[in-house]
Design a protein around this motif. Structure first.
Motif, PDB file in Angstrom:
ATOM      1  N   ARG A 294       3.562   6.084  -2.165  1.00 33.07           N
ATOM      2  CA  ARG A 294       2.772   4.875  -2.439  1.00 33.07           C
ATOM      3  C   ARG A 294       2.239   4.290  -1.149  1.00 33.07           C
ATOM      4  O   ARG A 294       2.930   4.244  -0.130  1.00 33.07           O
ATOM      5  CB  ARG A 294       3.639   3.825  -3.146  1.00 33.07           C
ATOM      6  CG  ARG A 294       4.231   4.256  -4.464  1.00 33.07           C
ATOM      7  CD  ARG A 294       4.831   3.050  -5.191  1.00 33.07           C
ATOM      8  NE  ARG A 294       5.837   2.386  -4.400  1.00 33.07           N
ATOM      9  CZ  ARG A 294       7.135   2.633  -4.478  1.00 33.07           C
ATOM     10  NH1 ARG A 294       7.574   3.573  -5.299  1.00 33.07           N
ATOM     11  NH2 ARG A 294       7.996   1.952  -3.748  1.00 33.07           N
TER      12      ARG A 294
ATOM     13  N   THR B 278       1.887   1.295  -0.470  1.00 34.09           N
ATOM     14  CA  THR B 278       2.701   0.123  -0.125  1.00 34.09           C
ATOM     15  C   THR B 278       3.954   0.500   0.650  1.00 34.09           C
ATOM     16  O   THR B 278       4.634  -0.373   1.197  1.00 34.09           O
ATOM     17  CB  THR B 278       3.105  -0.637  -1.395  1.00 34.09           C
ATOM     18  OG1 THR B 278       3.745   0.275  -2.298  1.00 34.09           O
ATOM     19  CG2 THR B 278       1.886  -1.256  -2.061  1.00 34.09           C
TER      20      THR B 278
ATOM     21  N   ASP C  64       3.486   0.768   6.689  1.00 30.87           N
ATOM     22  CA  ASP C  64       3.221  -0.529   7.313  1.00 30.87           C
ATOM     23  C   ASP C  64       2.213  -0.483   8.452  1.00 30.87           C
ATOM     24  O   ASP C  64       1.825  -1.525   8.979  1.00 30.87           O
ATOM     25  CB  ASP C  64       4.526  -1.157   7.811  1.00 30.87           C
ATOM     26  CG  ASP C  64       5.210  -0.322   8.889  1.00 30.87           C
ATOM     27  OD1 ASP C  64       6.256  -0.772   9.401  1.00 30.87           O
ATOM     28  OD2 ASP C  64       4.731   0.777   9.212  1.00 30.87           O
TER      29      ASP C  64
END
Length: 126
Positions: free
Chosen positions: A109, A111, A114
């Motif tokens: 994913r 998400t 970072d």
């Protein structure tokens, strides 16, 4: 702070190959994995492949398994995406990203990452 820089994109004919590179600069401590994503015009960012920063575990999206290979050179702090049998639908901006996660589900994913590079354009066309 870690910085990522992609290179190697360009124009290639259908059936051709390209190798993308992602160089990692700066404070890379805490890096668990590096991944490759792509985003075609008007579409969501799509996971392609990920490689653990230490070790050889790799993960691939079904759409590229058998055509794309992710590899790394720890001495150069670089990860590669070798792409073969390219199709017009592979046309997109390709991004590499850094993750602190170790789980496969997180690495699949966007998400789960970072830090992102600026992207490199890949166009597959005759």
């Amino acid at each position: 702070q870690v910085q990522l820089e992609e290179s190697g994109g360009g124009l290639v004919q259908p059936g051709g190959s390209l190798r993308l590179s992602c160089s990692v600069f700066g404070r890379a401590s805490g890096t668990a994995a590096l991944g490759w994503f792509r985003q075609a015009s008007g579409k969501e960012r799509e996971f392609l492949a990920a490689k653990m920063w230490s070790g050889d575990y790799t993960y691939y999206a079904d759409s590229v398994t058998g055509r794309f290979v992710i590899s790394g050179d720890s001495a150069k702090n670089t990860v590669y995406l070798h792409m073969t049998s390219l199709k017009p639908e592979d046309t997109a901006i390709y991004y590499c990203a850094r993750s602190r996660a170790f789980s496969e589900s997180a690495l699949r994913r966007a998400t789960g990452y970072d830090s992102w590079g600026q992207g490199t354009q890949v166009t597959v066309s005759s």
